[in-house]
Scaffold this motif. Structure first.
Motif, PDB file in Angstrom:
ATOM      1  N   SER A 114      -0.881   0.017   5.683  1.00  0.00           N
ATOM      2  CA  SER A 114      -1.239   0.800   6.866  1.00  0.00           C
ATOM      3  C   SER A 114      -0.209   0.667   7.987  1.00  0.00           C
ATOM      4  CB  SER A 114      -2.629   0.414   7.378  1.00  0.00           C
ATOM      5  OG  SER A 114      -2.676  -0.949   7.667  1.00  0.00           O
ATOM      6  N   ALA A 115       0.754  -0.262   7.816  1.00  0.00           N
ATOM      7  CA  ALA A 115       1.790  -0.416   8.839  1.00  0.00           C
ATOM      8  C   ALA A 115       2.959   0.547   8.580  1.00  0.00           C
ATOM      9  CB  ALA A 115       2.300  -1.857   8.843  1.00  0.00           C
ATOM     10  N   LEU A 116       2.943   1.229   7.448  1.00  0.00           N
ATOM     11  CA  LEU A 116       4.038   2.163   7.162  1.00  0.00           C
ATOM     12  C   LEU A 116       3.867   3.419   8.026  1.00  0.00           C
ATOM     13  CD1 LEU A 116       4.357   1.823   3.272  1.00  0.00           C
ATOM     14  CD2 LEU A 116       5.798   0.829   5.059  1.00  0.00           C
ATOM     15  N   PRO A 117       4.994   4.065   8.342  1.00  0.00           N
ATOM     16  CA  PRO A 117       4.928   5.221   9.254  1.00  0.00           C
ATOM     17  C   PRO A 117       3.889   6.251   8.815  1.00  0.00           C
ATOM     18  CG  PRO A 117       7.203   4.684   8.687  1.00  0.00           C
ATOM     19  CD  PRO A 117       6.344   3.776   7.877  1.00  0.00           C
ATOM     20  N   GLY A 118       2.991   6.596   9.718  1.00  0.00           N
ATOM     21  CA  GLY A 118       2.000   7.647   9.462  1.00  0.00           C
ATOM     22  C   GLY A 118       0.812   7.225   8.627  1.00  0.00           C
ATOM     23  N   MET A 119       0.772   5.966   8.162  1.00  0.00           N
ATOM     24  CA  MET A 119      -0.265   5.581   7.190  1.00  0.00           C
ATOM     25  C   MET A 119      -1.540   5.009   7.807  1.00  0.00           C
ATOM     26  SD  MET A 119       0.527   6.639   4.347  1.00  0.00           S
ATOM     27  CE  MET A 119      -0.602   5.854   3.213  1.00  0.00           C
ATOM     28  N   ARG A 120      -1.481   4.640   9.081  1.00  0.00           N
ATOM     29  CA  ARG A 120      -2.672   4.029   9.677  1.00  0.00           C
ATOM     30  C   ARG A 120      -3.882   4.968   9.572  1.00  0.00           C
ATOM     31  NH1 ARG A 120      -5.500   1.724  14.083  1.00  0.00           N
ATOM     32  NH2 ARG A 120      -5.928   3.850  14.746  1.00  0.00           N
ATOM     33  N   LEU A 141      -3.955  12.455   0.745  1.00  0.00           N
ATOM     34  CA  LEU A 141      -4.768  11.546  -0.067  1.00  0.00           C
ATOM     35  C   LEU A 141      -5.040  10.284   0.727  1.00  0.00           C
ATOM     36  CD1 LEU A 141      -2.690  11.835  -3.352  1.00  0.00           C
ATOM     37  CD2 LEU A 141      -4.865  12.967  -2.852  1.00  0.00           C
ATOM     38  N   LEU A 142      -6.189   9.686   0.469  1.00  0.00           N
ATOM     39  CA  LEU A 142      -6.514   8.431   1.127  1.00  0.00           C
ATOM     40  C   LEU A 142      -5.923   7.285   0.309  1.00  0.00           C
ATOM     41  CD1 LEU A 142      -8.251   7.010   3.362  1.00  0.00           C
ATOM     42  CD2 LEU A 142     -10.017   6.774   1.607  1.00  0.00           C
ATOM     43  N   LEU A 143      -5.361   6.311   1.010  1.00  0.00           N
ATOM     44  CA  LEU A 143      -4.879   5.103   0.356  1.00  0.00           C
ATOM     45  C   LEU A 143      -5.900   4.001   0.587  1.00  0.00           C
ATOM     46  CD1 LEU A 143      -2.703   3.392  -0.959  1.00  0.00           C
ATOM     47  CD2 LEU A 143      -1.891   5.709  -0.611  1.00  0.00           C
ATOM     48  N   ALA A 151       7.646   5.593  -0.620  1.00  0.00           N
ATOM     49  CA  ALA A 151       7.589   6.841  -1.401  1.00  0.00           C
ATOM     50  C   ALA A 151       6.128   7.229  -1.659  1.00  0.00           C
ATOM     51  CB  ALA A 151       8.350   6.657  -2.713  1.00  0.00           C
ATOM     52  N   ILE A 152       5.286   6.227  -1.922  1.00  0.00           N
ATOM     53  CA  ILE A 152       3.861   6.516  -2.151  1.00  0.00           C
ATOM     54  C   ILE A 152       3.198   6.980  -0.846  1.00  0.00           C
ATOM     55  CG2 ILE A 152       1.636   5.481  -2.778  1.00  0.00           C
ATOM     56  CD1 ILE A 152       3.200   3.740  -4.791  1.00  0.00           C
ATOM     57  N   ALA A 153       3.614   6.360   0.253  1.00  0.00           N
ATOM     58  CA  ALA A 153       3.067   6.754   1.565  1.00  0.00           C
ATOM     59  C   ALA A 153       3.415   8.209   1.858  1.00  0.00           C
ATOM     60  CB  ALA A 153       3.634   5.841   2.653  1.00  0.00           C
ATOM     61  N   GLU A 154       4.635   8.564   1.554  1.00  0.00           N
ATOM     62  CA  GLU A 154       5.073   9.961   1.808  1.00  0.00           C
ATOM     63  C   GLU A 154       4.250  10.923   0.949  1.00  0.00           C
ATOM     64  OE1 GLU A 154       6.775  13.584   1.213  1.00  0.00           O
ATOM     65  OE2 GLU A 154       7.109  12.130  -0.396  1.00  0.00           O
ATOM     66  N   LEU A 155       4.039  10.541  -0.314  1.00  0.00           N
ATOM     67  CA  LEU A 155       3.249  11.368  -1.243  1.00  0.00           C
ATOM     68  C   LEU A 155       1.809  11.527  -0.740  1.00  0.00           C
ATOM     69  CD1 LEU A 155       3.413  12.351  -4.460  1.00  0.00           C
ATOM     70  CD2 LEU A 155       1.939  10.366  -4.722  1.00  0.00           C
ATOM     71  N   ALA A 156       1.224  10.401  -0.312  1.00  0.00           N
ATOM     72  CA  ALA A 156      -0.165  10.425   0.154  1.00  0.00           C
ATOM     73  C   ALA A 156      -0.312  11.366   1.343  1.00  0.00           C
ATOM     74  CB  ALA A 156      -0.614   9.013   0.530  1.00  0.00           C
TER      75      ALA A 156
END
Ligand SMILES: Cc1ncc(COP(=O)(O)O)c(C=O)c1O
Length: 394
Positions: free
Chosen positions: A223-229, A202-204, A192-197
């Motif tokens: 960074s392994a979550l979809p789209g987060m790399r 936003l940078l994580l 959920a946080i990844a989707e929000l970012a």
């Protein structure tokens, strides 16, 4: 005269803005009292496994005493890329997406200085690791704490983050498994946080130094979550997993442009991480896993004993699933966490860290590190039982 008064205070406003570490204050007290049992310092009681030390000693004997490439030794970056692929299922190029740092401490500082412009806001959980706020402030940014507590398992939610977004929000800084609470974030909450970012661009910045220290749960790499790399800076290290605090080595993994910006700062301020630490880290990645597993099993035994011990003596303790800290509530004693820690140290010679050192929401708790010999943990618990009885029976 006027000239003289201008120079009386040389320290900068930025340095004034950050407090001295609340942990450091207790280290100083610890050193001034004999016979102390310390649950204070967040450091493994194990020495670095012998085979890792031996590899570094051998390399020193062969004359490896010089600077390395700014990014770190190529062999270390290649091993690290393999390690991240195998353990986290995320691919980084060892040539331009990995930077070897002088511990996660330097990685944190570099990440902040590379991405923050004056006034940029960085959202982070409260309580959190003592260095997060100061690193943001020193980079000219504004820390924005999000309260967490035992009622929500010290987890931070996407909704709570979203409620604090402004036009100046630049990044979200997470550190799960968490110092000081031991909380581990479940995958669905991270998703959920990844989707929000991604929605708000936003940078994580994800400090995963305790990734290997989890008990009965699985750690999810941000960074392994979809789209987060592409919008995560992953910080990791060797200090905790392989009992290598003194070698001063860690790493940052992230998109090429951010790693390049961090490397520019690193090359002028640190030049490179110490070569001895890098040599030891290569060996740790190649052959250190079994030793890490043994240490994790031992921490888990101690974790169960300390958590039960606190609950038995009336200090209600959230069950930590990661790192090596317990974070019991001391509210039943009516003391502030500072008073509790100071009195406990002076009266029973047990050192713990007041929860307030980790943010406002840490108040009412103490941080106890169980990377300490079991006999010391048991003795500390019995001293604390006597102490708590004294202050709760009147
Ligand atoms: C959450 C967290 N991040 C970073 C660090 C610093 O680690 P290093 O020794 O790699 O600089 C610590 C050390 O206690 C920590 O607890």
């Amino acid at each position: 005269m006027e000239q003289l008064s201008r120079y009386l205070g040389f320290t900068s406003q930025r340095a004034h803005q950050i407090p001295a570490s609340g942990i450091r204050r207790f280290f100083d007290l610890i050193n001034s009292v004999d016979g102390i049992i310390s649950l204070g310092v967040g450091e493994p009681d194990f020495t670095t496994p012998w085979h890792i030390r031996e590899a570094a000693i051998y390399a020193l004997e062969k004359g490896y005493t010089m600077y390395t490439a700014n990014l770190g030794m190529p062999e270390l970056r290649q091993e690290l890329a393999r390690h991240l692929k195998y353990n986290c299922d995320v691919t980084y190029s060892p040539d331009y997406e990995l930077l070897i740092t002088t511990g996660v401490s330097e990685g944190l500082d570099l990440a902040m200085r590379a991405v923050i412009d004056p006034g940029d806001e960085v959202i982070m959980p409260d309580p959190c690791y003592v260095a997060y706020r100061p690193c943001v402030i020193l980079a000219g940014g504004v820390p924005v704490p999000v309260p967490t507590g035992p009622e929500n398992d010290f987890e931070i939610s996407a909704a709570d983050i979203e409620a604090r977004l402004t036009g100046r929000t630049k990044a979200i800084l997470l550190g799960y498994p968490t110092n000081p609470t031991g909380a581990v974030m479940p995958r669905d909450k991270l998703l959920a946080i990844a989707e929000l970012a991604q929605r708000y661009q936003l940078l994580l910045i994800s400090d995963e130094i305790y990734a290997r220290l989890v008990y009965g749960v699985t750690h999810t790499c941000m960074s392994a979550l979809p789209g987060m790399r592409e919008n995560t800076v992953l910080l990791g290290g060797f200090s905790k997993t392989y009992a290598m605090t003194g070698w001063r080595v860690g790493y940052a993994a992230g998109p090429k442009d951010i790693i390049a910006a961090m490397t520019k700062i690193h090359q002028y301020t640190m030049l490179c991480a110490p070569i001895m630490g890098q040599l030891a880290a290569i060996e740790a990645l190649k052959t250190g896993d079994a030793s890490a597993t043994e240490m994790v099993e031992e921490y888990n035994r101690r974790r169960q004993i300390i958590v039960k011990g606190f609950n038995d003596i009336g200090l209600s303790c959230f069950e930590p699933r990661g790192a090596f800290y317990a974070f019991p509530s001391i509210k039943s004693t009516g003391m502030t966490s500072d008073e509790f820690a100071e009195k406990l140290l002076l009266e029973e010679k047990v050192a713990v860290v007041p929860g307030s050192a980790f943010g406002e929401c840490g108040e009412g708790h103490i941080r106890c590190c169980y990377a300490t010999a079991l006999t010391d943990i048991e003795e500390a618990l019995s001293r604390m039982e006597r102490f708590v009885r004294k202050y709760t029976s009147s």
